[in-house]
Design an enzyme around this catalytic site. Structure first.
Site, PDB file in Angstrom:
ATOM      1  N   LYS A 159      -9.328   2.752  -1.843  1.00 38.26           N
ATOM      2  CA  LYS A 159      -9.641   2.286  -0.490  1.00 38.26           C
ATOM      3  C   LYS A 159     -11.033   2.743  -0.061  1.00 38.26           C
ATOM      4  CE  LYS A 159      -6.950   1.751   3.809  1.00 38.26           C
ATOM      5  NZ  LYS A 159      -5.668   2.152   4.430  1.00 38.26           N
TER       6      LYS A 159
ATOM      7  N   CYS B  56      -5.584  -2.884   2.593  1.00 39.62           N
ATOM      8  CA  CYS B  56      -5.327  -2.866   4.044  1.00 39.62           C
ATOM      9  C   CYS B  56      -6.613  -2.922   4.866  1.00 39.62           C
ATOM     10  CB  CYS B  56      -4.467  -1.650   4.404  1.00 39.62           C
ATOM     11  SG  CYS B  56      -3.645  -1.790   6.016  1.00 39.62           S
TER      12      CYS B  56
ATOM     13  N   GLU C 141       0.827  -1.206   0.000  1.00 39.19           N
ATOM     14  CA  GLU C 141       0.000   0.000   0.000  1.00 39.19           C
ATOM     15  C   GLU C 141       0.866   1.263   0.000  1.00 39.19           C
ATOM     16  OE1 GLU C 141      -3.409   1.937   2.989  1.00 39.19           O
ATOM     17  OE2 GLU C 141      -2.050   0.370   3.715  1.00 39.19           O
TER      18      GLU C 141
END
Length: 553
Positions: A113, A150, A45
């Site tokens: 995200k 994540c 990431e």
């Protein structure tokens, strides 16, 4: 004919702001994947810009620079495997934490995200916009891959939506910093995602230090049913190739390397070493100095520094006063000698006499007290900072978490310096870490094997030696009691009543609580240090300096 898919996992160490250097690492990983016949190379990431960027990511020129490097990276990696890498994406006036897949010189896929962490050290709601959940992308003749970024994999929603949209493998890029025992939490969470969705999962984390955080790697691959196929080491950069085979039941990762994981005490010690090493490298410092008092805290900091940088880059300075015992002089010299680093002595008697004389007219008729003790500490801080300026050596501070918590340190004195390797380690754990280091040596240590912290230092009662026969327990509860209370009040946010129920005397708990609150201004000005717990001072625990509330439970 058996269908195979080769994935190259690059568990590497980016530097915040070194976009060109991070892109160069990505090219190196891509070439390794190309040489190995990989179909896809994946990086963690936000790897292109480093993590965490904090407010740097809000600067438009920074994001534009990242996008320019991303475009060049796509062109450079056109002839070979696809490359997936994290970075920022500005779309209109909305900034996203994104994950790009590059192929044939172009950006062919982009995940954004969805879940933005906003707790502990994370503040992503401040920086990014939450995106809609993206579907998977497919490589020619390969599996359909979903990229939950994540935090997206810490909840069921994103992974479930991606699999429902056709994802056959989940590849999770992470910037997940260390805290003690976090690996087990990560593993259990990812196991949940695998069981829920019945697809393999690749968990890819970065390594390396950034300010107070240490990204500890430990990437892994899980097959359907939660079976571990690949385990990368913690803290070490690694590039590994994972082969997936399509079966009647879906894609299966072939078993590969399975690194063993150290225990938590070893991991804590290594975090302190690697965090200091990276802090020095990434800020441009080469050498350090520290005040070596003959006590246990400065002794372990010296050992950490030598293990991180090598003895030639560490200088220890003893600054004795009339209260410094011969035992402390001998112990400090023995510690420096065991580590093989330079050891200098500067007696503070002269400077202290000069300060005492200068203040005498103002202090006439007043009894000596803590003021005179702090003068000694501040003279030491002044002399150490002068050497730091003159020789270009960064000064390390040596206060443990117990002292940092209750303010048992002198601001502008022994708190002076640029980095504190043991800032998040309680005193009782410092003793354990010293014993561990004396008994163990690893190839990531630059220092010597054997006893590097003399047993006399570990065995003697802790003392600041600022007045005759001083002991820490004159001012504080015994460290086993103090640390037990601090672990509850600080790490667990427990109430006073909780502490009393656990067996601690209410009077002692209230005293410790008071010291914690009145010391906030000191912590606000203290040097950074590596995060070892889930409740480290600074970003994990943000309290006001002005605070009149007390817990009367």
């Amino acid at each position: 004919m058996t269908q195979l898919f080769r994935l190259t996992m690059a568990q590497l160490n980016p530097t915040v702001g070194d976009i060109a250097g991070n892109a160069a690492q990505a090219r190196t990983a891509w070439l390794a994947g190309k040489d190995a016949g990989a179909d896809l190379v994946v990086l963690p990431e936000m790897f292109l810009v480093g993590y965490q960027t904090q407010d740097l990511i809000m600067k438009p020129a920074f994001v534009a620079d990242a996008m320019a490097h991303l475009t060049e990276l796509a062109k450079d990696c056109a002839d070979g495997p696809a490359l997936s890498i994290g970075g920022p994406a500005m779309e209109g006036d909305r900034l996203y934490n994104a994950y790009f897949t590059l192929r044939d010189g172009q950006i062919v896929a982009r995940a954004r995200k969805h879940f933005l962490p906003n707790f502990n050290v994370f503040d992503e709601v401040r920086l990014f916009k939450s995106a809609d959940i993206a579907g998977p992308f497919a490589l020619p003749d390969g599996p359909r891959i979903g990229h939950p970024i994540c935090e997206d994999a810490w909840y069921p929603d994103v992974c479930e939506a991606m699999v429902e949209s056709g994802a056959e493998i989940l590849v999770v890029p992470n910037g997940s910093p260390y805290f003690r025992d976090k690996f087990n939490i990560r593993m259990q969470t990812m196991l949940n995602r695998v069981i829920e969705n019945d697809v393999p999962l690749v968990y890819l984390n970065m390594v390396g230090g950034q300010d107070d955080q240490l990204f500890d790697g430990g990437s892994f691959v899980l097959n359907r049913g939660g079976k571990l196929a690949v385990q990368l080491p913690v803290m070490d950069a690694a590039i590994t190739h994972v082969d997936f085979e399509r079966t009647d039941d879906g894609w299966v990762a072939k078993e590969g390397e399975k690194a063993s994981l150290p225990d938590t005490l070893e991991q804590d010690y290594r975090v302190m070493v690697e965090a200091l090493r990276d802090y020095m490298r990434k800020t441009g410092f080469k050498k350090v100095l520290l005040g070596l008092s003959g006590g246990i805290d400065s002794a372990i900091v010296a050992a950490i520094a030598v293990d991180a940088l090598g003895a030639d880059n560490v200088r220890c300075v003893m600054l004795p006063s009339e209260y410094t015992s011969q035992g402390s002089l001998d112990d400090a010299a023995a510690a420096a000698n065991a580590l093989g680093c330079t050891y200098d002595t500067i007696n503070i008697a002269g400077p202290r006499a000069a300060v005492t004389e200068a203040l005498a007219p103002l202090f006439a008729g007043l009894a000596p007290d803590l003021t005179e003790e702090n003068i000694q500490s501040r003279i030491r801080g002044l002399l150490l900072m002068a050497q730091s300026n003159k020789f270009g050596e960064m000064l390390l501070t040596t206060g443990n978490k117990s002292e940092v918590a209750v303010g048992y340190a002198t601001i502008y004195g022994d708190m002076a310096g640029g980095y504190n390797p043991i800032k998040d380690m309680y005193k009782t754990r410092v003793f354990a870490a010293c014993r561990w280091r004396n008994a163990n040596h690893r190839d990531w240590m630059c220092g010597p094997a054997g006893t590097v912290i003399p047993e006399a230092i570990i065995d003697k009662p802790p003392s600041a030696e600022l007045r005759p026969d001083q002991k820490d327990e004159d001012s504080l509860p015994p460290y086993d009691v103090l640390d037990g209370i601090l672990a509850m009040l600080v790490d667990q946010e427990a109430s006073v009543a909780d502490c009393v129920a656990a067996g601690y005397a209410r009077e002692t708990v209230k005293r410790v609580e008071h010291l914690i609150y009145i010391s906030e201004y000191k912590r606000f000005q203290s040097a950074p240090g590596p995060r070892l717990s889930a409740r480290a001072f600074w970003l994990d625990r943000r309290y006001p300096i002005v605070n009149r509330w007390r817990d009367d439970s």
